[in-house]
Scaffold this motif. Structure first.
Motif, PDB file in Angstrom:
ATOM      1  N   ALA A 186      33.095   9.146  46.609  1.00 17.45           N
ATOM      2  CA  ALA A 186      33.504  10.246  45.738  1.00 17.45           C
ATOM      3  C   ALA A 186      34.986  10.026  45.456  1.00 17.45           C
ATOM      4  O   ALA A 186      35.809  10.066  46.374  1.00 17.45           O
ATOM      5  N   LEU A 203      36.117  15.508  39.946  1.00 15.33           N
ATOM      6  CA  LEU A 203      35.351  14.513  40.702  1.00 15.33           C
ATOM      7  C   LEU A 203      34.877  13.476  39.690  1.00 15.33           C
ATOM      8  O   LEU A 203      33.872  13.645  39.013  1.00 15.33           O
ATOM      9  N   LEU A 229      31.001   9.853  41.511  1.00 12.69           N
ATOM     10  CA  LEU A 229      30.161  10.111  42.680  1.00 12.69           C
ATOM     11  C   LEU A 229      29.047   9.086  42.601  1.00 12.69           C
ATOM     12  O   LEU A 229      28.198   9.150  41.698  1.00 12.69           O
TER      13      LEU A 229
END
Length: 146
Positions: A72, A84, A87
């Protein structure tokens, strides 16, 4: 690097999670390929990938037997927002909770009250909804595409 483990069965299945600010580009590129995310990342442009890693504010990894199986990678100010950006979990290990744990650890690292957001790959929308994220209808973005 700060590490701790979650055991998902035998010691061979032990997942070691860590904050890895100096994640090697080769490891990152490899897991992007094994996760399917490489098709949407500039993996052929190594200097760009190295800059992506160097300029990230938070990189949390998952390793099994030393091999990177999940990552991540986030851009954040640690108080208000966290994007983010990547991922990725090795397809062979998807469905074991690694992605959700990477997200949980990201949220814990950026702190309470910090909004986490991401752009989902089309095939991952259901995963993010099942992980408890809200879909937002007012997101906008500029791309390099005309």
């Amino acid at each position: 690097m700060t590490a701790d483990t979650n055991t998902a069965g035998s010691p061979a299945d032990e997942v070691v999670y860590a904050v890895e600010p100096d994640l090697p580009a080769d490891d990152f590129i490899d897991v992007l390929h094994r996760s399917g995310l490489a098709e949407r990342r500039p993996v052929a442009d190594r200097p760009r990938v190295e800059a992506m890693l160097r300029n990230a504010d938070l990189t949390i990894t998952a390793r099994v037997g030393g091999r990177l199986v999940g990552v991540a990678r986030s851009i954040t100010d640690f108080v208000y927002c966290c994007y983010l950006s990547d991922l990725a979990v090795d397809r062979a290990l998807q469905g074991r909770g690694i992605g959700k744990e990477l997200m949980r650890r990201t949220r814990a690292a950026v702190g309470e009250g910090t909004t986490c957001l991401l752009l989902s790959a089309p095939k991952a929308v259901t995963f993010y909804e099942q992980a408890g994220m809200e879909r937002h209808e007012r997101a906008f973005l500029f791309t390099d595409k005309p």
